[in-house]
Design a protein around this motif. Structure first.
Motif, PDB file in Angstrom:
ATOM      1  N   SER A   1       0.829  -1.207   0.000  1.00  0.00           N
ATOM      2  CA  SER A   1       0.000   0.000   0.000  1.00  0.00           C
ATOM      3  C   SER A   1       0.862   1.255   0.000  1.00  0.00           C
ATOM      4  CB  SER A   1      -0.909   0.021   1.234  1.00  0.00           C
ATOM      5  OG  SER A   1      -1.853  -1.027   1.193  1.00  0.00           O
ATOM      6  N   ILE A   2       0.316   2.342  -0.532  1.00  0.00           N
ATOM      7  CA  ILE A   2       0.962   3.650  -0.444  1.00  0.00           C
ATOM      8  C   ILE A   2       0.738   4.169   0.974  1.00  0.00           C
ATOM      9  CG2 ILE A   2       0.983   6.021  -1.308  1.00  0.00           C
ATOM     10  CD1 ILE A   2      -0.180   4.924  -3.946  1.00  0.00           C
ATOM     11  N   ARG A   3       1.814   4.442   1.665  1.00  0.00           N
ATOM     12  CA  ARG A   3       1.733   4.871   3.075  1.00  0.00           C
ATOM     13  C   ARG A   3       1.720   6.402   3.115  1.00  0.00           C
ATOM     14  NH1 ARG A   3       3.367   0.872   6.747  1.00  0.00           N
ATOM     15  NH2 ARG A   3       4.498   2.390   8.043  1.00  0.00           N
ATOM     16  N   VAL A   4       0.642   6.946   3.689  1.00  0.00           N
ATOM     17  CA  VAL A   4       0.381   8.385   3.619  1.00  0.00           C
ATOM     18  C   VAL A   4       0.353   9.003   5.016  1.00  0.00           C
ATOM     19  CG1 VAL A   4      -1.272  10.150   2.873  1.00  0.00           C
ATOM     20  CG2 VAL A   4      -0.934   8.098   1.484  1.00  0.00           C
ATOM     21  N   ALA A   5       0.886  10.230   5.123  1.00  0.00           N
ATOM     22  CA  ALA A   5       0.757  11.042   6.335  1.00  0.00           C
ATOM     23  C   ALA A   5      -0.047  12.290   5.984  1.00  0.00           C
ATOM     24  CB  ALA A   5       2.131  11.436   6.872  1.00  0.00           C
ATOM     25  N   VAL A   6      -0.922  12.703   6.875  1.00  0.00           N
ATOM     26  CA  VAL A   6      -1.751  13.895   6.671  1.00  0.00           C
ATOM     27  C   VAL A   6      -1.317  14.964   7.665  1.00  0.00           C
ATOM     28  CG1 VAL A   6      -4.086  14.830   6.598  1.00  0.00           C
ATOM     29  CG2 VAL A   6      -3.677  12.450   5.919  1.00  0.00           C
ATOM     30  N   VAL A   7      -0.892  16.124   7.145  1.00  0.00           N
ATOM     31  CA  VAL A   7      -0.432  17.225   7.990  1.00  0.00           C
ATOM     32  C   VAL A   7      -1.355  18.420   7.783  1.00  0.00           C
ATOM     33  CG1 VAL A   7       1.489  18.743   8.586  1.00  0.00           C
ATOM     34  CG2 VAL A   7       1.949  16.410   7.772  1.00  0.00           C
ATOM     35  N   ASP A   8      -2.149  18.726   8.790  1.00  0.00           N
ATOM     36  CA  ASP A   8      -3.118  19.827   8.698  1.00  0.00           C
ATOM     37  C   ASP A   8      -3.495  20.242  10.117  1.00  0.00           C
ATOM     38  OD1 ASP A   8      -5.792  21.249   8.350  1.00  0.00           O
ATOM     39  OD2 ASP A   8      -5.309  20.796   6.260  1.00  0.00           O
ATOM     40  N   ASP A   9      -3.573  21.555  10.356  1.00  0.00           N
ATOM     41  CA  ASP A   9      -3.856  22.002  11.719  1.00  0.00           C
ATOM     42  C   ASP A   9      -5.339  22.026  12.058  1.00  0.00           C
ATOM     43  OD1 ASP A   9      -4.381  24.189  10.063  1.00  0.00           O
ATOM     44  OD2 ASP A   9      -3.857  25.652  11.603  1.00  0.00           O
ATOM     45  N   HIS A  10      -6.202  21.766  11.072  1.00  0.00           N
ATOM     46  CA  HIS A  10      -7.641  21.710  11.337  1.00  0.00           C
ATOM     47  C   HIS A  10      -8.051  20.255  11.569  1.00  0.00           C
ATOM     48  CE1 HIS A  10      -7.418  25.680   9.382  1.00  0.00           C
ATOM     49  NE2 HIS A  10      -8.411  25.968  10.194  1.00  0.00           N
TER      50      HIS A  10
ATOM     51  N   GLY B   1      -5.399   0.185  -1.465  1.00  0.00           N
ATOM     52  CA  GLY B   1      -3.989   0.420  -1.743  1.00  0.00           C
ATOM     53  C   GLY B   1      -3.420   1.672  -1.117  1.00  0.00           C
ATOM     54  N   ILE B   2      -4.183   2.322  -0.223  1.00  0.00           N
ATOM     55  CA  ILE B   2      -3.683   3.510   0.469  1.00  0.00           C
ATOM     56  C   ILE B   2      -3.881   3.313   1.967  1.00  0.00           C
ATOM     57  CG2 ILE B   2      -4.015   5.988   0.867  1.00  0.00           C
ATOM     58  CD1 ILE B   2      -4.747   6.290  -2.037  1.00  0.00           C
ATOM     59  N   GLU B   3      -2.829   3.585   2.727  1.00  0.00           N
ATOM     60  CA  GLU B   3      -2.878   3.399   4.177  1.00  0.00           C
ATOM     61  C   GLU B   3      -2.384   4.671   4.867  1.00  0.00           C
ATOM     62  OE1 GLU B   3      -0.776   0.548   7.604  1.00  0.00           O
ATOM     63  OE2 GLU B   3      -0.213   0.366   5.494  1.00  0.00           O
ATOM     64  N   VAL B   4      -3.186   5.217   5.767  1.00  0.00           N
ATOM     65  CA  VAL B   4      -2.774   6.391   6.533  1.00  0.00           C
ATOM     66  C   VAL B   4      -1.973   5.908   7.739  1.00  0.00           C
ATOM     67  CG1 VAL B   4      -3.528   8.404   7.849  1.00  0.00           C
ATOM     68  CG2 VAL B   4      -4.761   7.732   5.778  1.00  0.00           C
ATOM     69  N   VAL B   5      -0.709   6.319   7.803  1.00  0.00           N
ATOM     70  CA  VAL B   5       0.180   5.821   8.858  1.00  0.00           C
ATOM     71  C   VAL B   5       0.582   6.900   9.860  1.00  0.00           C
ATOM     72  CG1 VAL B   5       1.092   3.960   7.426  1.00  0.00           C
ATOM     73  CG2 VAL B   5       2.210   6.204   7.393  1.00  0.00           C
ATOM     74  N   ALA B   6       0.263   8.171   9.570  1.00  0.00           N
ATOM     75  CA  ALA B   6       0.633   9.245  10.495  1.00  0.00           C
ATOM     76  C   ALA B   6      -0.240  10.461  10.250  1.00  0.00           C
ATOM     77  CB  ALA B   6       2.110   9.614  10.343  1.00  0.00           C
TER      78      ALA B   6
ATOM     79  N   VAL C   1      -8.060  13.863  -5.293  1.00  0.00           N
ATOM     80  CA  VAL C   1      -7.079  13.628  -4.236  1.00  0.00           C
ATOM     81  C   VAL C   1      -6.436  12.262  -4.397  1.00  0.00           C
ATOM     82  CG1 VAL C   1      -6.742  13.361  -1.750  1.00  0.00           C
ATOM     83  CG2 VAL C   1      -8.263  15.165  -2.609  1.00  0.00           C
ATOM     84  N   GLU C   2      -7.252  11.255  -4.661  1.00  0.00           N
ATOM     85  CA  GLU C   2      -6.710   9.908  -4.853  1.00  0.00           C
ATOM     86  C   GLU C   2      -5.756   9.873  -6.048  1.00  0.00           C
ATOM     87  OE1 GLU C   2      -8.124   5.274  -5.708  1.00  0.00           O
ATOM     88  OE2 GLU C   2      -9.628   6.897  -5.611  1.00  0.00           O
ATOM     89  N   ARG C   3      -6.166  10.503  -7.138  1.00  0.00           N
ATOM     90  CA  ARG C   3      -5.314  10.526  -8.330  1.00  0.00           C
ATOM     91  C   ARG C   3      -4.000  11.242  -8.040  1.00  0.00           C
ATOM     92  NH1 ARG C   3      -8.944  11.970 -11.523  1.00  0.00           N
ATOM     93  NH2 ARG C   3      -8.643  14.223 -11.533  1.00  0.00           N
ATOM     94  N   GLY C   4      -4.073  12.344  -7.263  1.00  0.00           N
ATOM     95  CA  GLY C   4      -2.865  13.083  -6.921  1.00  0.00           C
ATOM     96  C   GLY C   4      -1.908  12.256  -6.082  1.00  0.00           C
ATOM     97  N   ILE C   5      -2.431  11.545  -5.108  1.00  0.00           N
ATOM     98  CA  ILE C   5      -1.585  10.708  -4.249  1.00  0.00           C
ATOM     99  C   ILE C   5      -0.900   9.619  -5.066  1.00  0.00           C
ATOM    100  CG2 ILE C   5      -1.654   8.961  -2.420  1.00  0.00           C
ATOM    101  CD1 ILE C   5      -3.751  10.704  -1.032  1.00  0.00           C
ATOM    102  N   ARG C   6      -1.659   8.953  -5.918  1.00  0.00           N
ATOM    103  CA  ARG C   6      -1.065   7.867  -6.717  1.00  0.00           C
ATOM    104  C   ARG C   6      -0.033   8.422  -7.701  1.00  0.00           C
ATOM    105  NH1 ARG C   6      -3.746   3.401  -5.285  1.00  0.00           N
ATOM    106  NH2 ARG C   6      -5.948   3.555  -4.678  1.00  0.00           N
ATOM    107  N   ALA C   7      -0.281   9.622  -8.226  1.00  0.00           N
ATOM    108  CA  ALA C   7       0.655  10.210  -9.188  1.00  0.00           C
ATOM    109  C   ALA C   7       1.980  10.564  -8.523  1.00  0.00           C
ATOM    110  CB  ALA C   7       0.036  11.458  -9.820  1.00  0.00           C
ATOM    111  N   VAL C   8       1.933  11.288  -7.394  1.00  0.00           N
ATOM    112  CA  VAL C   8       3.202  11.690  -6.763  1.00  0.00           C
ATOM    113  C   VAL C   8       3.940  10.492  -6.185  1.00  0.00           C
ATOM    114  CG1 VAL C   8       2.394  14.042  -6.310  1.00  0.00           C
ATOM    115  CG2 VAL C   8       2.139  12.291  -4.534  1.00  0.00           C
ATOM    116  N   ALA C   9       3.187   9.482  -5.735  1.00  0.00           N
ATOM    117  CA  ALA C   9       3.837   8.266  -5.235  1.00  0.00           C
ATOM    118  C   ALA C   9       4.586   7.552  -6.350  1.00  0.00           C
ATOM    119  CB  ALA C   9       2.799   7.329  -4.617  1.00  0.00           C
ATOM    120  N   ASN C  10       4.125   7.783  -7.584  1.00  0.00           N
ATOM    121  CA  ASN C  10       4.743   7.161  -8.756  1.00  0.00           C
ATOM    122  C   ASN C  10       5.839   8.036  -9.358  1.00  0.00           C
ATOM    123  OD1 ASN C  10       4.782   4.909 -10.601  1.00  0.00           O
ATOM    124  ND2 ASN C  10       3.795   6.223 -12.134  1.00  0.00           N
ATOM    125  N   GLY C  11       6.171   9.127  -8.654  1.00  0.00           N
ATOM    126  CA  GLY C  11       7.242   9.990  -9.134  1.00  0.00           C
ATOM    127  C   GLY C  11       6.803  11.074 -10.099  1.00  0.00           C
TER     128      GLY C  11
END
Length: 220
Positions: A5-14, A30-35, A114-124
């Motif tokens: 899975s693509i391991r994702v962290a979410v950084v937001d103050d709200h 295929g996406i897992e939030v880990v932090a 958002v999903e498309r963006g995550i998969r795209a940047v994870a793919n370089g």
């Protein structure tokens, strides 16, 4: 063997947005939030080499998402940062990409975007949201011609600070427009004065305007 899975962290103050985004991403295959983190200190503490993608807001309370992005990418060169923010101005987009972000979305983006963006940047890949891309294309096709760069002794960031200073903006306004901390802006202003060999902001403003910076100088 199943693909990792693509391991994702979410950084937001709200917290509502952060928790909602974490819930959305956790529901995707295929996406897992880990932090999760609400500020720069916790982001730097909780995000390590096991994270693939960071969803980064630009405003983290008193902290800057731009500076946090720069610090994370410097420490973890393989990390992909996808900015997701309310800011759609050109200055924020440029600052984020210069800091090392691979993508830029607005918070109005759909779950699919958002999903498309995550998969795209994870793919370089690099990705811009539709509104951001439209603005970029408008700039590229506006017929602007290259001009001499004033004050080549300044860095790009210092030149941006000088341009805003020449418009009459104070440090707090410059910090807000550039998505930087006030302390960082103060440091940039000090460096600009030193490099230009001037004693104060007023003299820097005069030199900048003589070189065409500052726009119409309409101030705040």
């Amino acid at each position: 063997m199943a693909e990792r899975s693509i391991r994702v962290a979410v950084v937001d103050d709200h917290p509502v947005f952060r928790l909602g985004m974490a819930g959305l991403l956790g529901s995707l295959d295929g996406i897992e939030v880990v932090a999760q983190a609400e500020d720069a200190a916790r982001a730097l503490e909780r995000i390590d080499a096991t994270v693939d993608v960071v969803l980064m807001d630009l405003h983290l309370g008193d902290d800057s998402g731009i500076e946090t992005t720069r610090d994370l990418v410097r420490a973890l060169p393989d990390l992909a940062v996808l900015v997701i923010t309310m800011d759609e101005d050109d200055e924020s987009v440029v600052a984020a990409m210069r800091a090392g972000a691979r993508g830029y979305l607005l918070k109005s983006a759909s779950p699919a975007e958002v999903e498309r963006g995550i998969r795209a940047v994870a793919n370089g890949e690099a990705i811009l949201g539709p509104q951001v891309a439209a603005r970029a294309m408008a700039t590229l096709t506006s017929g602007r011609t290259a001009v001499r760069v004033p004050f080549p002794e300044l860095s790009d960031r210092e030149r941006e600070v000088l341009d805003l200073l020449a418009r009459g903006y104070d440090n707090a306004t410059i910090a807000r427009r550039m998505v930087l901390s006030p302390k960082t802006v103060r440091n940039h202003v000090s460096n600009v004065l030193t490099k230009l060999g001037v004693p104060d902001r007023a003299q820097a403003m005069i030199k900048a305007r003589d070189e065409g910076l500052g726009g119409d100088g309409s101030g705040q």
